[in-house]
Design a protein around this motif. Structure first.
Motif, PDB file in Angstrom:
ATOM      1  N   TRP A   1       0.844  -1.193   0.000  1.00 13.31           N
ATOM      2  CA  TRP A   1       0.000   0.000   0.000  1.00 13.31           C
ATOM      3  C   TRP A   1       0.881   1.245   0.000  1.00 13.31           C
ATOM      4  O   TRP A   1       1.898   1.293   0.688  1.00 13.31           O
ATOM      5  CB  TRP A   1      -0.904  -0.005   1.229  1.00 13.31           C
ATOM      6  N   VAL A   2       0.493   2.237  -0.786  1.00  9.99           N
ATOM      7  CA  VAL A   2       1.265   3.470  -0.879  1.00  9.99           C
ATOM      8  C   VAL A   2       0.394   4.642  -0.454  1.00  9.99           C
ATOM      9  O   VAL A   2      -0.703   4.839  -0.990  1.00  9.99           O
ATOM     10  CB  VAL A   2       1.781   3.706  -2.317  1.00  9.99           C
ATOM     11  N   GLU A   3       0.881   5.410   0.499  1.00 12.81           N
ATOM     12  CA  GLU A   3       0.216   6.649   0.905  1.00 12.81           C
ATOM     13  C   GLU A   3       0.929   7.818   0.230  1.00 12.81           C
ATOM     14  O   GLU A   3       2.148   7.905   0.264  1.00 12.81           O
ATOM     15  CB  GLU A   3       0.275   6.827   2.424  1.00 12.81           C
ATOM     16  N   GLY A   4       0.179   8.696  -0.374  1.00 17.19           N
ATOM     17  CA  GLY A   4       0.767   9.856  -1.028  1.00 17.19           C
ATOM     18  C   GLY A   4      -0.329  10.705  -1.636  1.00 17.19           C
ATOM     19  O   GLY A   4      -1.510  10.358  -1.583  1.00 17.19           O
ATOM     20  N   THR A   5       0.069  11.810  -2.236  1.00 16.13           N
ATOM     21  CA  THR A   5      -0.894  12.718  -2.856  1.00 16.13           C
ATOM     22  C   THR A   5      -1.032  12.388  -4.335  1.00 16.13           C
ATOM     23  O   THR A   5      -0.050  12.490  -5.081  1.00 16.13           O
ATOM     24  CB  THR A   5      -0.442  14.188  -2.705  1.00 16.13           C
TER      25      THR A   5
ATOM     26  N   LEU B   1       8.359   9.931  -6.265  1.00 10.35           N
ATOM     27  CA  LEU B   1       7.159   9.654  -7.042  1.00 10.35           C
ATOM     28  C   LEU B   1       6.856   8.168  -6.955  1.00 10.35           C
ATOM     29  O   LEU B   1       7.686   7.336  -7.344  1.00 10.35           O
ATOM     30  CB  LEU B   1       7.348  10.052  -8.513  1.00 10.35           C
ATOM     31  N   ALA B   2       5.690   7.824  -6.410  1.00  8.37           N
ATOM     32  CA  ALA B   2       5.259   6.429  -6.370  1.00  8.37           C
ATOM     33  C   ALA B   2       4.442   6.145  -7.635  1.00  8.37           C
ATOM     34  O   ALA B   2       3.607   6.955  -8.045  1.00  8.37           O
ATOM     35  CB  ALA B   2       4.421   6.158  -5.127  1.00  8.37           C
ATOM     36  N   VAL B   3       4.695   5.006  -8.238  1.00  7.58           N
ATOM     37  CA  VAL B   3       4.035   4.623  -9.487  1.00  7.58           C
ATOM     38  C   VAL B   3       3.244   3.352  -9.230  1.00  7.58           C
ATOM     39  O   VAL B   3       3.774   2.385  -8.662  1.00  7.58           O
ATOM     40  CB  VAL B   3       5.067   4.378 -10.601  1.00  7.58           C
ATOM     41  N   ILE B   4       1.979   3.349  -9.627  1.00  9.04           N
ATOM     42  CA  ILE B   4       1.132   2.178  -9.448  1.00  9.04           C
ATOM     43  C   ILE B   4       0.493   1.804 -10.782  1.00  9.04           C
ATOM     44  O   ILE B   4       0.534   2.578 -11.737  1.00  9.04           O
ATOM     45  CB  ILE B   4       0.041   2.417  -8.384  1.00  9.04           C
ATOM     46  N   ASP B   5      -0.067   0.625 -10.828  1.00  5.22           N
ATOM     47  CA  ASP B   5      -0.795   0.113 -11.994  1.00  5.22           C
ATOM     48  C   ASP B   5       0.139  -0.128 -13.181  1.00  5.22           C
ATOM     49  O   ASP B   5       0.400   0.768 -13.986  1.00  5.22           O
ATOM     50  CB  ASP B   5      -1.930   1.048 -12.402  1.00  5.22           C
TER      51      ASP B   5
ATOM     52  N   ARG C   1       1.631   8.989  -7.322  1.00  4.49           N
ATOM     53  CA  ARG C   1       1.486   9.621  -6.007  1.00  4.49           C
ATOM     54  C   ARG C   1       2.789  10.349  -5.683  1.00  4.49           C
ATOM     55  O   ARG C   1       3.878   9.787  -5.852  1.00  4.49           O
ATOM     56  CB  ARG C   1       1.244   8.571  -4.912  1.00  4.49           C
ATOM     57  N   LEU C   2       2.687  11.573  -5.209  1.00  7.50           N
ATOM     58  CA  LEU C   2       3.859  12.281  -4.707  1.00  7.50           C
ATOM     59  C   LEU C   2       3.943  12.012  -3.207  1.00  7.50           C
ATOM     60  O   LEU C   2       3.014  12.318  -2.451  1.00  7.50           O
ATOM     61  CB  LEU C   2       3.755  13.777  -4.984  1.00  7.50           C
TER      62      LEU C   2
END
Length: 444
Positions: A244-248, A300-304, A293-294
């Protein structure tokens, strides 16, 4: 008939309700508004009503409609505000939570995919979805870790039953609207683009394939100071468990972020785009704001990772070399390079300087040490390329987009659209000098 197929039928019916001439009128309306020629052919009132009807239909849909909306995200920044606002609203609706699957259905999918003892894998599992996507929904949970009391917070992506059939049906209907792409690139042969989009969407239905791509990205960026890729903990054909990633989300930064957040996000998006082919042999091919997500530490978090382009040799060297030659004003060499890669047909009678004049404005972000992408800049480029009064329009119709560059072209356009939404300023030239083969001057 289950809930999901029933919703699929409803979606298809709404798409089929669009008038047969709708796509043509929409392209006409968009093209004239973008190029400032609305009064020549069609009134602004009719045009805006046509656009609003399209966005209203898209706004009620998920599945293929969301995929098309994401692929066309570059429009949002290129359109005048009068038309951009309905488009923003439609995309927001597409990305909002769909009616969630009943908990019993979620549990059934988990049992089918992870085994009847699936609950033993988790310390906690929230039956209420945290987010919804085009083909599934995401639940927050806590993954059990041996000899660790707290466990690991995870995102559990669960594919809707019947999502595959519904998605393909949506795209078949939406292919009638493919003419929209010609607003951005008049010379683009749209049919291969639609075919490519469908092929990638089919890949996205396989969560085990997505897990393999995400693991490759995670390994390539392990310990990186700029990019975070969540680890994969478990995967099955229709269930994917990741950290799980928390970010904006970038969507929030676009709406209300600070200048510093916008600039940082833009620089990191560009870094990911150009570094991933070299580091991972892959290109993240779904560049819309919901997939980034920043983080509080400015990474920078990258998903998908359902949509990727496989580039085991990295980005093609001619891309960087031809770009460098164009910035240096070497028209004859640019034309020769474009001919060699198939962008200019062998029998085409095209002036080298005209070709350079066509591509050079697109490269303005790389002609300076630091550049700020803006919606105004993108609108100006869209108008230059799409207006029949522009020399670039006529020349563009003589150019070709080779199939091998199709995915790179689409992803780059989408990324530029997000950078313009962010209005991000960064040292883009330096990023390409580091990561794009052929771009750095070999004499340096």
């Amino acid at each position: 008939m289950t809930d999901i197929p029933r919703r699929a039928v409803s979606r298809t019916a709404k798409l089929a309700s669009l008038p047969l001439g709708f796509a043509g009128r929409t392209v006409l309306g968009f093209g004239k508004r973008v190029t400032g020629m609305a009064t020549d052919v069609i009134s602004a009132e009719i045009q805006e009503r046509t656009a609003e009807q399209l966005f209203s239909v898209l706004g009620q849909l998920k599945g293929g409609a969301m995929k098309l909306g994401q692929a066309l995200s570059v429009f949002e920044a290129a359109l005048p505000d009068a038309l951009a606002e309905p488009y923003r609203e439609a995309l927001t609706k597409l990305q909002e939570a769909a009616p969630p699957l009943p908990a019993a259905t979620v549990h059934k999918v988990l049992a089918e995919q992870l085994g009847s003892d699936w609950r033993t894998l988790f310390r906690e599992f929230d039956d209420v979805p945290a987010a919804a996507a085009s083909i599934g929904q995401v639940h927050k949970a806590v993954w059990k870790v041996p000899r660790k009391r707290t466990g690991v917070p995870v995102a559990v992506k669960i594919q809707y039953p019947g999502a595959g059939d519904a998605l393909i049906a949506d795209l078949t209907q939406l292919s009638r609207l493919a003419g929209l792409f010609k607003v951005i690139q008049p010379g683009l042969d749209v049919k291969p683009l639609v075919t490519e989009l469908r092929a990638r969407v089919v890949e996205e239905l396989d969560y085990e394939l997505e897990a393999a791509s995400q693991r490759a990205f995670a390994a390539a960026y392990a310990g990186d100071e700029e990019i975070l890729v969540p680890q994969v903990l478990a995967a099955a054909p229709r269930v994917l468990v990741t950290e799980w990633v928390e970010g904006t989300p970038l969507s929030k930064i676009i709406g209300s972020g600070t200048v510093a957040q916008r600039d940082r996000a833009g620089a990191l998006m560009a870094t990911l785009h150009f570094s991933a082919p070299e580091r991972a042999g892959l290109l993240h091919a779904d560049p819309h704001p919901g997939n980034y997500r920043l983080l509080p530490d400015d990474r920078l978090a990258v998903i998908d990772f359902g949509a990727v382009a496989r580039l085991p040799q990295g980005l093609p060297e001619p891309v960087g070399r031809i770009t460098r030659l164009a910035l240096a004003g070497r028209a004859d060499e640019v034309l020769k390079g474009l001919q060699g890669e198939g962008f200019v047909r062998p029998n085409a009678d095209i002036d080298a300087q005209a070709v350079l004049d066509y591509v050079r404005p697109m490269l303005e972000p790389l002609a300076v040490d630091e550049f700020r992408f803006t919606r105004a800049w993108l609108r100006e480029e869209a108008a230059r390329l799409a207006s029949p009064r522009s020399p670039a329009y006529t020349l563009g119709r003589q150019l070709n987009l080779p199939p091998s560059y199709l995915m790179i072209h689409r992803v780059t356009l989408g990324s530029i659209g997000v950078l313009c939404q962010l209005e991000a300023k960064a040292h883009y030239r330096a990023i390409l000098e580091r990561w794009l083969p052929g771009f750095a001057d070999p004499t340096d």
